[in-house]
Design a protein around this motif. Sequence first.
Motif, PDB file in Angstrom:
ATOM      1  N   UNK A 144       0.843  -1.199   0.000  1.00 43.90           N
ATOM      2  CA  UNK A 144       0.000   0.000   0.000  1.00 43.90           C
ATOM      3  C   UNK A 144       0.879   1.251   0.000  1.00 43.90           C
ATOM      4  N   UNK A 145       1.950   1.221   0.812  1.00 42.64           N
ATOM      5  CA  UNK A 145       2.877   2.357   0.844  1.00 42.64           C
ATOM      6  C   UNK A 145       3.577   2.515  -0.506  1.00 42.64           C
ATOM      7  N   UNK A 146       3.957   1.382  -1.125  1.00 40.39           N
ATOM      8  CA  UNK A 146       4.621   1.422  -2.427  1.00 40.39           C
ATOM      9  C   UNK A 146       3.675   1.997  -3.494  1.00 40.39           C
ATOM     10  N   UNK A 147       2.410   1.654  -3.404  1.00 47.11           N
ATOM     11  CA  UNK A 147       1.421   2.197  -4.339  1.00 47.11           C
ATOM     12  C   UNK A 147       1.272   3.706  -4.181  1.00 47.11           C
ATOM     13  N   UNK A 148       1.223   4.173  -2.933  1.00 37.96           N
ATOM     14  CA  UNK A 148       1.166   5.620  -2.700  1.00 37.96           C
ATOM     15  C   UNK A 148       2.407   6.297  -3.271  1.00 37.96           C
ATOM     16  N   UNK A 149       3.569   5.669  -3.020  1.00 37.46           N
ATOM     17  CA  UNK A 149       4.837   6.234  -3.487  1.00 37.46           C
ATOM     18  C   UNK A 149       4.870   6.321  -5.012  1.00 37.46           C
ATOM     19  N   UNK A 150       4.318   5.317  -5.702  1.00 37.75           N
ATOM     20  CA  UNK A 150       4.399   5.282  -7.167  1.00 37.75           C
ATOM     21  C   UNK A 150       3.480   6.305  -7.849  1.00 37.75           C
ATOM     22  N   UNK A 151       2.655   6.989  -7.074  1.00 37.30           N
ATOM     23  CA  UNK A 151       1.861   8.072  -7.669  1.00 37.30           C
ATOM     24  C   UNK A 151       2.772   9.155  -8.231  1.00 37.30           C
ATOM     25  N   UNK A 152       3.989   9.275  -7.673  1.00 38.66           N
ATOM     26  CA  UNK A 152       4.913  10.313  -8.151  1.00 38.66           C
ATOM     27  C   UNK A 152       5.326  10.070  -9.605  1.00 38.66           C
ATOM     28  N   UNK A 153       5.209   8.820 -10.071  1.00 35.57           N
ATOM     29  CA  UNK A 153       5.569   8.501 -11.454  1.00 35.57           C
ATOM     30  C   UNK A 153       4.382   8.666 -12.420  1.00 35.57           C
ATOM     31  N   UNK A 154       3.230   9.087 -11.881  1.00 34.87           N
ATOM     32  CA  UNK A 154       2.006   9.206 -12.691  1.00 34.87           C
ATOM     33  C   UNK A 154       1.616   7.854 -13.296  1.00 34.87           C
ATOM     34  N   UNK A 155       1.772   6.803 -12.497  1.00 35.01           N
ATOM     35  CA  UNK A 155       1.420   5.450 -12.957  1.00 35.01           C
ATOM     36  C   UNK A 155      -0.097   5.315 -13.011  1.00 35.01           C
ATOM     37  N   UNK A 156      -0.615   4.814 -14.126  1.00 34.75           N
ATOM     38  CA  UNK A 156      -2.051   4.584 -14.295  1.00 34.75           C
ATOM     39  C   UNK A 156      -2.344   3.092 -14.100  1.00 34.75           C
ATOM     40  N   UNK A 157      -3.601   2.734 -13.764  1.00 38.73           N
ATOM     41  CA  UNK A 157      -3.932   1.315 -13.517  1.00 38.73           C
ATOM     42  C   UNK A 157      -3.527   0.391 -14.669  1.00 38.73           C
ATOM     43  N   UNK A 163      -0.253  -5.894  -7.461  1.00 39.60           N
ATOM     44  CA  UNK A 163      -0.868  -4.762  -8.158  1.00 39.60           C
ATOM     45  C   UNK A 163      -2.146  -4.311  -7.451  1.00 39.60           C
ATOM     46  N   UNK A 164      -2.956  -5.269  -6.989  1.00 41.45           N
ATOM     47  CA  UNK A 164      -4.220  -4.919  -6.321  1.00 41.45           C
ATOM     48  C   UNK A 164      -3.965  -4.101  -5.064  1.00 41.45           C
ATOM     49  N   UNK A 165      -2.968  -4.493  -4.284  1.00 38.76           N
ATOM     50  CA  UNK A 165      -2.683  -3.761  -3.044  1.00 38.76           C
ATOM     51  C   UNK A 165      -2.037  -2.408  -3.320  1.00 38.76           C
ATOM     52  N   UNK A 166      -1.149  -2.357  -4.320  1.00 45.72           N
ATOM     53  CA  UNK A 166      -0.547  -1.071  -4.674  1.00 45.72           C
ATOM     54  C   UNK A 166      -1.614  -0.091  -5.168  1.00 45.72           C
ATOM     55  N   UNK A 167      -2.516  -0.579  -5.992  1.00 41.94           N
ATOM     56  CA  UNK A 167      -3.588   0.287  -6.496  1.00 41.94           C
ATOM     57  C   UNK A 167      -4.507   0.741  -5.369  1.00 41.94           C
ATOM     58  N   UNK A 168      -4.776  -0.165  -4.415  1.00 42.14           N
ATOM     59  CA  UNK A 168      -5.621   0.205  -3.269  1.00 42.14           C
ATOM     60  C   UNK A 168      -4.946   1.310  -2.457  1.00 42.14           C
ATOM     61  N   UNK A 169      -3.626   1.189  -2.254  1.00 43.83           N
ATOM     62  CA  UNK A 169      -2.892   2.214  -1.523  1.00 43.83           C
ATOM     63  C   UNK A 169      -2.902   3.538  -2.256  1.00 43.83           C
ATOM     64  N   UNK A 170      -2.715   3.491  -3.582  1.00 42.00           N
ATOM     65  CA  UNK A 170      -2.710   4.722  -4.386  1.00 42.00           C
ATOM     66  C   UNK A 170      -4.082   5.383  -4.377  1.00 42.00           C
ATOM     67  N   UNK A 171      -5.144   4.577  -4.519  1.00 41.37           N
ATOM     68  CA  UNK A 171      -6.501   5.126  -4.597  1.00 41.37           C
ATOM     69  C   UNK A 171      -6.973   5.708  -3.273  1.00 41.37           C
ATOM     70  N   UNK A 172      -6.451   5.171  -2.154  1.00 40.29           N
ATOM     71  CA  UNK A 172      -6.888   5.645  -0.834  1.00 40.29           C
ATOM     72  C   UNK A 172      -6.147   6.910  -0.393  1.00 40.29           C
ATOM     73  N   UNK A 173      -5.102   7.264  -1.111  1.00 38.31           N
ATOM     74  CA  UNK A 173      -4.262   8.386  -0.687  1.00 38.31           C
ATOM     75  C   UNK A 173      -4.896   9.718  -1.097  1.00 38.31           C
ATOM     76  N   UNK A 174      -5.096  10.565  -0.106  1.00 41.91           N
ATOM     77  CA  UNK A 174      -5.706  11.879  -0.365  1.00 41.91           C
ATOM     78  C   UNK A 174      -4.656  12.971  -0.609  1.00 41.91           C
ATOM     79  N   UNK A 175      -3.407  12.631  -0.472  1.00 43.98           N
ATOM     80  CA  UNK A 175      -2.334  13.610  -0.635  1.00 43.98           C
ATOM     81  C   UNK A 175      -2.011  13.833  -2.111  1.00 43.98           C
ATOM     82  N   UNK A 176      -1.254  14.892  -2.423  1.00 45.00           N
ATOM     83  CA  UNK A 176      -0.787  15.050  -3.808  1.00 45.00           C
ATOM     84  C   UNK A 176       0.214  13.949  -4.151  1.00 45.00           C
TER      85      UNK A 176
END
Length: 369
Positions: free
Chosen positions: A74-87, A125-138
């Motif tokens: 989940x933390x890794x998914x939040x972190x990967x938002x910085x790369x503009x990774x799409x599902x 992938x499911x857990x990373x996406x869940x972490x990314x989707x739950x993150x309210x931060x930029x």
Amino acid sequence: MGDLARLLKESWSLVEEHQDKVAGYFYARMFLSHPDLRELFPVQMDVQRTRLLSAIVTAVQTLEDPERFDDYLRALGRDHRKFHVAPEHYEVVGGSLIEAMRAHAGEQWCIEYDQAWADAYAMIAARMLAGANADQNPPYWYGEVVQHERRSQDIAVFTVLPMQPLEYRAGQYLSLEATAYQPRLWRTYSPANAPRRDNTLEFHVRALGAGWVSSVLVRRLRVGDMIKMAAPMGSMTLDRRSTRDAVFVAGGTGLAPIKSLLEELTRYNRTRWVHVFFGARTREDLYDLAELNRLAARYPWLSVVTACSDDPTFAGERGDISEVVARYGPWNEHDFFVSGSGAMVRATLRKLAELQVPSVRIKYDSFNG
């Protein structure tokens, strides 16, 4: 889960010696099939080549510890938002990974291994996406460098003011990108302070060889420059419920998260004795010793021991910091926090095992830069 873990380990052993080739094939397949993905990655791929692969392998190795597996991903998914990774990118990565492994595993690769990696990657992938989707931060924060000081030829201490508040816990680490100098190249560094009212973060960085990011942060970064910071990660944090005395072992700029934890303790600690062991190669590398000594003079519960491994003129302890820690003690009733290079952390963990310190009482942060 046991059978899946066995298949993953067996199949990984077939390609482990060829990680560089697997990584090269992996990126080639990914960029050939989806050229648009290339712009998400840095211009220089030489350092990047094994990073995504090693992140996936680390994730797979946490499968047998479901709670750690879930938190890490989940933390890794939040972190990967910085790369503009799409599902849809996750599917491309998974397919390319399995193709790359199959291509380098030889005749022993079988359909069961294909399925095991497909199943494991789907969970990842499911857990990373869940972490990314739950993150309210930029996806990342911009910050302005407000101070920059060279402490030695290859060590700098600098302070960053985020443009909006960035929440983290003392002992965690963030990914940094020096946007103007090395776009899309991220490296992890720990703030050297607990969260402050003015929101500033202090970083300690050593320039390592041809380190693309570290050398920029030490030698080229200037006051007024902007950097990007991604979501905090890591679990080397304090448990306020613990009443045990604590030992902090820091090697070089591994002192940064230790300083952060110390700053948090200064705000509430009245009952725990805290011992800091700070080791480096030479006296010059003990770049923050004056500040550590000031803290020790101010707080009676804090003691500081320093050591140099390669400086015959140094008046303090000599030798690797793991050996120095072993000369003191006994330590089997203490909480341990260890931070430094991979080699330093491994040596310290081996020494603590010899000293029969229970592993559940040891938290550590290992880095290569």
